[in-house]
Scaffold this active site. Structure first.
Site: not given
Ligand code: PMP
Length: 411
Positions: A262, A205, A353, A225-227, A92, A171
């Site tokens: 940091t 994705q 989200c 994004s890592a998660h 994000t 996504n």
């Molecule tokens: N872009 C896409 C296509 C996503 O699927 C997501 C996460 N749902 C994000 C951005 C946002 O990533 P983050 O959770 O790391 O802010």
């Protein structure tokens, strides 16, 4: 760190975790890397990687070396130089830094941005902020498969266009955009219009699921994004190659001054360790399991429809499929979701989200789907740790759960 134990049971009765596009469990390799740099075990404390990477003593240098190693891992995957990687708090922030940072830096050249109607809210909200500030945004339509046309992107370029931003893999429906072809069309159209148009790709994705040689394709900016791939939440990165950005948050000189503060050293180390575990073989395993899910459900539910690309096609991501259950089309997706939750199956209605704001998905609407489909559709998404047992559980449990709902809806 598996979600499910060997017998397939887990706390909370989770039997099939099919919501990996929302987030993934942290992989064991990532957790180990994080613990090591947090100094949570004695050898790491002796090595001193818990220190601030900006500190000039040798313990600080050890932490800086951990960040540098992670930067290299990411750069290799994106085909860019390590110096092009800016670590952030997630995608994000990376999307906002790319879109708002670039538009602020190029405000004199123009304020027109091209995007797509199926973007993640983090991209759409950055574009909305820009529009509120006097910029102009063209949000392009997509095909029923969720694909952008390179020609349509080229046709949208104007002399005052400064940026084109869209997701490589959507996504919600998993459509894979032809990034390389769009980059070529964009460059040609920009030259003809006398504009300099940067290309920003939301690669969240895509990373670890499909090839992401963004630099070789001529992509200027990319958010990851890592998660979503077995790393921790709250860490991501922006690839920024040869473009000037004005960072929204001023501060120290970390990350080339683009992302002061940091560094999240454990998160960054966990990100790289997780990424190192994702490869083409893992993606193929996910694709095979996704097809096992769709084919298995088709047997019991012949009317099952897929929203977006054909799951077996090249332009479908290996890990995401969006299914329409027309038999229970009058049942809102949230009700479907909770009926499956009762069977130990986790999936998603729309993107995580926006899951708490139950409006019809703007992505499904942009595919031109009829109203009932906008309600009765669910996203199933797989990860590297998804097993055949989980898929078989879902295939066995979903049809009877839906049949029960259908009977209830008729009453
Ligand atoms: N872009 C896409 C296509 C996503 O699927 C997501 C996460 N749902 C994000 C951005 C946002 O990533 P983050 O959770 O790391 O802010």
């Amino acid at each position: 760190m598996r979600v499910l134990d060997a017998t397939g049971t887990a706390p909370g009765g989770l039997r099939a975790y099919l919501d990996n596009a929302a987030t993934t469990p942290v992989r064991a390799e990532a957790a180990r890397a994080m613990l090591a740099v947090m100094g949570a075990d004695a050898p790491a404390r002796a090595g001193g990687t818990f220190a601030n990477p900006s500190s000039v003593h040798r313990w600080g240098l050890a932490a800086a070396a951990a960040v540098a190693a992670a930067r290299e891992t990411l750069a290799t995957r994106l085909g860019c130089a390590p110096a092009d990687i800016v670590f952030t708090s997630g995608a994000t922030e990376a999307n906002h830094l790319a879109i708002l940072g670039l538009c602020r830096a190029r405000a004199r050249a123009g304020r027109h941005v091209i995007t797509a109607r199926i973007e993640h809210n983090s991209v759409l909200s950055a574009c909305a902020a820009l529009a509120e500030d006097g910029g102009e945004v063209t949000a392009l339509p997509v095909s029923a498969r969720g694909l952008l046309s390179p020609d349509a992107v080229a046709a949208a370029v104007r002399p005052d266009t400064v940026l084109c931003a869209f997701a490589h893999v959507n996504n919600e429906v998993g459509s894979v955009q032809p990034v390389a072809a769009i980059a070529v069309a964009l460059r040609r159209a920009a030259a003809a219009a006398g504009a300099r148009v940067a290309l920003h790709v939301d690669g969240v994705q895509a990373l670890g699921k499909v090839p992401t040689p963004y630099a070789a394709w001529g992509v200027d900016l990319a958010a990851v994004s890592a998660h979503k791939l077995g790393g921790p939440k709250g860490v991501g990165a922006l690839m920024a190659r040869g473009v000037r950005l004005l960072p929204p948050v001023p501060g120290g000189s970390q990350e080339g001054g683009l992302r002061p503060g940091t560094e999240n050293v454990p998160g960054i180390a966990g990100f790289a360790a997780a990424l190192a575990t994702s490869d083409a073989a893992g993606a193929e395993r996910m694709r095979a399991l996704k097809l096992r899910l769709v084919d298995g459900l088709h047997v019991a539910l012949p009317a099952l429809a897929v929203n977006g690309p054909d799951p077996a096609a090249e332009d479908a991501a290996p890990h995401i499929v969006n299914l329409a259950f027309d038999a229970v089309a009058r049942v809102p997706a949230e009700v479907l979701l909770h009926a499956l939750e009762a069977e130990g199956i986790a999936c998603s209605a729309g993107s995580a989200c926006s899951a708490r704001a139950p409006r019809p998905s703007h992505v499904l609407a942009a595919l031109g789907l009829p109203g009932a489909r906008l309600r009765g559709s669910l996203r199933f998404s797989l990860g590297l740790e998804t097993t055949a047992q989980e898929i078989d559980w879902a295939v066995a449990r979903i049809p009877p759960a839906l049949a029960a709902l259908g009977r209830a809806a008729l009453r």
